[in-house]
Write a protein that holds these residues in place. Structure first.
Motif, PDB file in Angstrom:
ATOM      1  N   ASP A 157       0.801  -1.219   0.000  1.00  0.00           N
ATOM      2  CA  ASP A 157       0.000   0.000   0.000  1.00  0.00           C
ATOM      3  C   ASP A 157       0.838   1.276   0.000  1.00  0.00           C
ATOM      4  OD1 ASP A 157       1.042  -0.218   2.527  1.00  0.00           O
ATOM      5  OD2 ASP A 157      -0.859   0.045   3.593  1.00  0.00           O
ATOM      6  N   SER A 158       2.146   1.140  -0.218  1.00  0.00           N
ATOM      7  CA  SER A 158       3.029   2.306  -0.163  1.00  0.00           C
ATOM      8  C   SER A 158       3.126   2.984  -1.524  1.00  0.00           C
ATOM      9  CB  SER A 158       4.427   1.900   0.301  1.00  0.00           C
ATOM     10  OG  SER A 158       5.054   1.073  -0.655  1.00  0.00           O
ATOM     11  N   GLN A 159       3.422   4.275  -1.493  1.00  0.00           N
ATOM     12  CA  GLN A 159       3.625   5.023  -2.723  1.00  0.00           C
ATOM     13  C   GLN A 159       4.831   4.500  -3.491  1.00  0.00           C
ATOM     14  OE1 GLN A 159       3.996   9.259  -2.151  1.00  0.00           O
ATOM     15  NE2 GLN A 159       4.382   9.663  -4.318  1.00  0.00           N
ATOM     16  N   GLU A 160       5.876   4.078  -2.783  1.00  0.00           N
ATOM     17  CA  GLU A 160       7.076   3.560  -3.442  1.00  0.00           C
ATOM     18  C   GLU A 160       6.772   2.274  -4.202  1.00  0.00           C
ATOM     19  OE1 GLU A 160      11.778   2.564  -2.429  1.00  0.00           O
ATOM     20  OE2 GLU A 160      10.385   3.114  -0.821  1.00  0.00           O
ATOM     21  N   TYR A 161       5.921   1.421  -3.621  1.00  0.00           N
ATOM     22  CA  TYR A 161       5.515   0.191  -4.311  1.00  0.00           C
ATOM     23  C   TYR A 161       4.814   0.535  -5.620  1.00  0.00           C
ATOM     24  CZ  TYR A 161       3.122  -4.293  -5.159  1.00  0.00           C
ATOM     25  OH  TYR A 161       2.644  -5.458  -5.722  1.00  0.00           O
ATOM     26  N   ARG A 162       3.862   1.464  -5.565  1.00  0.00           N
ATOM     27  CA  ARG A 162       3.102   1.830  -6.767  1.00  0.00           C
ATOM     28  C   ARG A 162       4.004   2.446  -7.824  1.00  0.00           C
ATOM     29  NH1 ARG A 162      -0.565   3.162  -2.637  1.00  0.00           N
ATOM     30  NH2 ARG A 162       0.099   5.345  -2.632  1.00  0.00           N
ATOM     31  N   ARG A 163       4.944   3.288  -7.393  1.00  0.00           N
ATOM     32  CA  ARG A 163       5.841   3.916  -8.358  1.00  0.00           C
ATOM     33  C   ARG A 163       6.747   2.870  -9.013  1.00  0.00           C
ATOM     34  NH1 ARG A 163       9.374   9.447  -8.299  1.00  0.00           N
ATOM     35  NH2 ARG A 163      11.065   8.738  -9.636  1.00  0.00           N
ATOM     36  N   LEU A 164       7.242   1.911  -8.231  1.00  0.00           N
ATOM     37  CA  LEU A 164       8.114   0.890  -8.800  1.00  0.00           C
ATOM     38  C   LEU A 164       7.358   0.030  -9.809  1.00  0.00           C
ATOM     39  CD1 LEU A 164      10.805  -0.540  -8.953  1.00  0.00           C
ATOM     40  CD2 LEU A 164      10.205  -1.803  -6.862  1.00  0.00           C
ATOM     41  N   VAL A 165       6.111  -0.325  -9.499  1.00  0.00           N
ATOM     42  CA  VAL A 165       5.306  -1.104 -10.437  1.00  0.00           C
ATOM     43  C   VAL A 165       5.060  -0.306 -11.718  1.00  0.00           C
ATOM     44  CG1 VAL A 165       3.026  -2.116 -10.858  1.00  0.00           C
ATOM     45  CG2 VAL A 165       4.222  -2.573  -8.706  1.00  0.00           C
ATOM     46  N   THR A 166       4.738   0.977 -11.572  1.00  0.00           N
ATOM     47  CA  THR A 166       4.490   1.828 -12.740  1.00  0.00           C
ATOM     48  C   THR A 166       5.729   1.897 -13.619  1.00  0.00           C
ATOM     49  OG1 THR A 166       2.864   3.159 -11.551  1.00  0.00           O
ATOM     50  CG2 THR A 166       3.841   4.130 -13.508  1.00  0.00           C
ATOM     51  N   ARG A 167       6.886   2.083 -13.001  1.00  0.00           N
ATOM     52  CA  ARG A 167       8.123   2.138 -13.778  1.00  0.00           C
ATOM     53  C   ARG A 167       8.386   0.802 -14.475  1.00  0.00           C
ATOM     54  NH1 ARG A 167      13.433   0.658 -13.790  1.00  0.00           N
ATOM     55  NH2 ARG A 167      14.848   2.163 -14.794  1.00  0.00           N
ATOM     56  N   THR A 168       8.199  -0.299 -13.771  1.00  0.00           N
ATOM     57  CA  THR A 168       8.488  -1.599 -14.358  1.00  0.00           C
ATOM     58  C   THR A 168       7.519  -1.925 -15.492  1.00  0.00           C
ATOM     59  OG1 THR A 168       9.260  -2.327 -12.178  1.00  0.00           O
ATOM     60  CG2 THR A 168       8.986  -4.018 -13.839  1.00  0.00           C
ATOM     61  N   LYS A 169       6.296  -1.442 -15.411  1.00  0.00           N
ATOM     62  CA  LYS A 169       5.369  -1.638 -16.525  1.00  0.00           C
ATOM     63  C   LYS A 169       5.884  -0.974 -17.800  1.00  0.00           C
ATOM     64  CE  LYS A 169       0.965  -2.447 -14.195  1.00  0.00           C
ATOM     65  NZ  LYS A 169      -0.459  -2.028 -14.071  1.00  0.00           N
ATOM     66  N   ALA A 170       6.688   0.075 -17.648  1.00  0.00           N
ATOM     67  CA  ALA A 170       7.288   0.735 -18.797  1.00  0.00           C
ATOM     68  C   ALA A 170       8.556   0.034 -19.261  1.00  0.00           C
ATOM     69  CB  ALA A 170       7.597   2.191 -18.459  1.00  0.00           C
ATOM     70  N   MET A 171       9.344  -0.471 -18.321  1.00  0.00           N
ATOM     71  CA  MET A 171      10.685  -0.960 -18.617  1.00  0.00           C
ATOM     72  C   MET A 171      10.793  -2.474 -18.761  1.00  0.00           C
ATOM     73  SD  MET A 171      12.698   1.607 -18.884  1.00  0.00           S
ATOM     74  CE  MET A 171      14.362   1.057 -18.547  1.00  0.00           C
ATOM     75  N   TRP A 172       9.756  -3.193 -18.438  1.00  0.00           N
ATOM     76  CA  TRP A 172       9.814  -4.658 -18.402  1.00  0.00           C
ATOM     77  C   TRP A 172      10.188  -5.238 -19.757  1.00  0.00           C
ATOM     78  CZ3 TRP A 172       5.199  -8.275 -19.180  1.00  0.00           C
ATOM     79  CH2 TRP A 172       5.507  -9.582 -18.763  1.00  0.00           C
ATOM     80  N   HIS A 173      11.179  -6.118 -19.747  1.00  0.00           N
ATOM     81  CA  HIS A 173      11.482  -6.956 -20.895  1.00  0.00           C
ATOM     82  C   HIS A 173      11.284  -8.393 -20.435  1.00  0.00           C
ATOM     83  CE1 HIS A 173      14.228  -7.553 -24.674  1.00  0.00           C
ATOM     84  NE2 HIS A 173      12.973  -7.867 -24.885  1.00  0.00           N
ATOM     85  N   SER A 174      10.152  -8.959 -20.769  1.00  0.00           N
ATOM     86  CA  SER A 174       9.858 -10.318 -20.315  1.00  0.00           C
ATOM     87  C   SER A 174      10.949 -11.266 -20.789  1.00  0.00           C
ATOM     88  CB  SER A 174       8.498 -10.781 -20.841  1.00  0.00           C
ATOM     89  OG  SER A 174       8.536 -11.039 -22.229  1.00  0.00           O
ATOM     90  N   ARG A 175      11.128 -12.329 -20.067  1.00  0.00           N
ATOM     91  CA  ARG A 175      12.204 -13.258 -20.383  1.00  0.00           C
ATOM     92  C   ARG A 175      12.011 -13.881 -21.766  1.00  0.00           C
ATOM     93  NH1 ARG A 175      15.296 -14.847 -16.036  1.00  0.00           N
ATOM     94  NH2 ARG A 175      15.452 -17.028 -16.674  1.00  0.00           N
ATOM     95  N   ARG A 176      10.764 -14.179 -22.129  1.00  0.00           N
ATOM     96  CA  ARG A 176      10.561 -14.763 -23.454  1.00  0.00           C
ATOM     97  C   ARG A 176      10.782 -13.726 -24.552  1.00  0.00           C
ATOM     98  NH1 ARG A 176       4.087 -16.216 -23.573  1.00  0.00           N
ATOM     99  NH2 ARG A 176       3.250 -14.116 -23.187  1.00  0.00           N
ATOM    100  N   ASP A 177      10.433 -12.457 -24.296  1.00  0.00           N
ATOM    101  CA  ASP A 177      10.701 -11.424 -25.296  1.00  0.00           C
ATOM    102  C   ASP A 177      12.193 -11.141 -25.416  1.00  0.00           C
ATOM    103  OD1 ASP A 177       8.058 -11.101 -26.013  1.00  0.00           O
ATOM    104  OD2 ASP A 177       7.741  -9.277 -24.831  1.00  0.00           O
ATOM    105  N   PHE A 178      12.915 -11.177 -24.292  1.00  0.00           N
ATOM    106  CA  PHE A 178      14.364 -10.988 -24.367  1.00  0.00           C
ATOM    107  C   PHE A 178      15.012 -12.111 -25.173  1.00  0.00           C
ATOM    108  CE2 PHE A 178      18.564 -12.195 -22.768  1.00  0.00           C
ATOM    109  CZ  PHE A 178      19.275 -11.068 -23.169  1.00  0.00           C
ATOM    110  N   ALA A 179      14.648 -13.353 -24.868  1.00  0.00           N
ATOM    111  CA  ALA A 179      15.214 -14.487 -25.603  1.00  0.00           C
ATOM    112  C   ALA A 179      14.858 -14.399 -27.086  1.00  0.00           C
ATOM    113  CB  ALA A 179      14.718 -15.806 -25.011  1.00  0.00           C
ATOM    114  N   HIS A 180      13.650 -13.956 -27.381  1.00  0.00           N
ATOM    115  CA  HIS A 180      13.233 -13.781 -28.783  1.00  0.00           C
ATOM    116  C   HIS A 180      14.099 -12.741 -29.481  1.00  0.00           C
ATOM    117  CE1 HIS A 180      10.908 -12.872 -32.327  1.00  0.00           C
ATOM    118  NE2 HIS A 180      10.507 -11.708 -31.853  1.00  0.00           N
ATOM    119  N   LEU A 181      14.420 -11.635 -28.800  1.00  0.00           N
ATOM    120  CA  LEU A 181      15.264 -10.610 -29.414  1.00  0.00           C
ATOM    121  C   LEU A 181      16.660 -11.155 -29.695  1.00  0.00           C
ATOM    122  CD1 LEU A 181      15.703  -7.724 -30.379  1.00  0.00           C
ATOM    123  CD2 LEU A 181      16.200  -7.076 -28.001  1.00  0.00           C
TER     124      LEU A 181
END
Length: 281
Positions: A204-228
């Motif tokens: 329920d912390s603001q830091e948790y929400r901010r980290l999730v928001t950032r990761t939604k932008a930066m995430w490279h899923s493992r299958r997408d990375f392997a595909h690249l």
């Protein structure tokens, strides 16, 4: 195709193992500075145990290879010059020189988004909005945010020198990798959930929400990375190229247009599809 993967048991290397090892068109060799126990998830693979800072120790692993995927490095942005110099500067030279000496044709380099990390430093958190008007591509200026990032920029330049001036490896692919997570936490909630498990955050912390928001932008899923990586290994056209490593996230500020056009990259994942901690890939 014979492929050597350095730094094989890190997050990115194990994504390659999980998604590409066992395919009939690849024969992988793994190089790591330590092995894994036989009962470990990755303990069943033969490993060339050596440190990339020691040229003579790593050189035999390059014989007979068609391609190298170079992932071994000091990976932390808070490292000082003493931390990054040997593995990221000397090690990069050693791996390229070993590839040249062995006649390896193709070289895939694990670079980092932090090579352009100062865009985030100056524009966050507004940058995390899905409607923020910025898409960074390979033609935008390099803006390293750390010694680590500066050494990765050096690695890109050294690779260009080898491919264009030395001539071997003939093809060099620099992947500016965003957020690849362990197989146990491969969702946009993975980093935040790990910190919850460690007792560093509450959901329920603001830091948790901010980290999730950032990761939604930066995430490279493992299958997408392997595909690249697979796209790079299958390519025979690029002599030198820089490609952003990120999934097809609505919030991403790194463009994947170049990877789509030149390599046929077709990511399957989008961080926005997750609205709560979910199942891993």
């Amino acid at each position: 195709m014979n492929v050597l993967v350095t730094g094989a048991y890190g997050r990115c290397g194990t994504a390659i193992i999980d998604h590409l090892d066992g395919r009939s068109d690849y024969e992988f060799t793994y190089l790591n500075r330590s092995d894994r126990a036989s009962d470990h998830r990755y303990g069943q693979f033969d490993t060339h145990v050596a440190d990339i800072t020691e040229y003579e120790a790593i050189r035999p692993a390059f014989d007979g290879q068609d391609a190298v995927v170079h992932l071994a490095a000091y990976p932390y942005i808070d490292g000082d010059w003493a931390d990054v110099f040997e593995p990221n500067v000397v090690g990069m030279y050693n791996v390229l020189e070993a590839a040249r000496d062995a006649g390896v044709e193709s070289f895939v380099f694990g670079s980092t988004n932090h090579v352009q990390g100062m865009y985030e430093e100056t524009l966050a958190p507004e940058l995390y909005r899905p409607d923020f008007p910025l898409k960074i591509d390979q033609n935008d200026p390099v803006r390293p945010d750390s010694f680590y990032a500066a050494t990765k920029s050096f690695g890109e330049d050294l690779g260009r020198y080898y491919s264009e001036s030395v001539g071997t490896p003939a093809r060099f692919y620099a992947l500016r990798i965003c957020t690849v997570l362990p197989y146990t936490h491969d969702t946009p909630y993975g980093q935040a959930e790990q910190r919850v498990a460690d007792g560093d955050l509450t959901r329920d912390s603001q830091e948790y929400r901010r980290l999730v928001t950032r990761t939604k932008a930066m995430w490279h899923s493992r299958r997408d990375f392997a595909h690249l990586v697979d796209c790079c290994l299958q390519d025979d056209d690029v002599s030198y190229g820089i490609f952003n490593g990120v999934s097809d996230n609505d919030r991403r500020w790194f463009s994947i247009r170049h990877a789509r056009r030149r390599l046929g990259y077709q990511p399957m994942d989008n961080g926005e599809a997750y609205d709560h901690p979910g199942n891993n890939h």
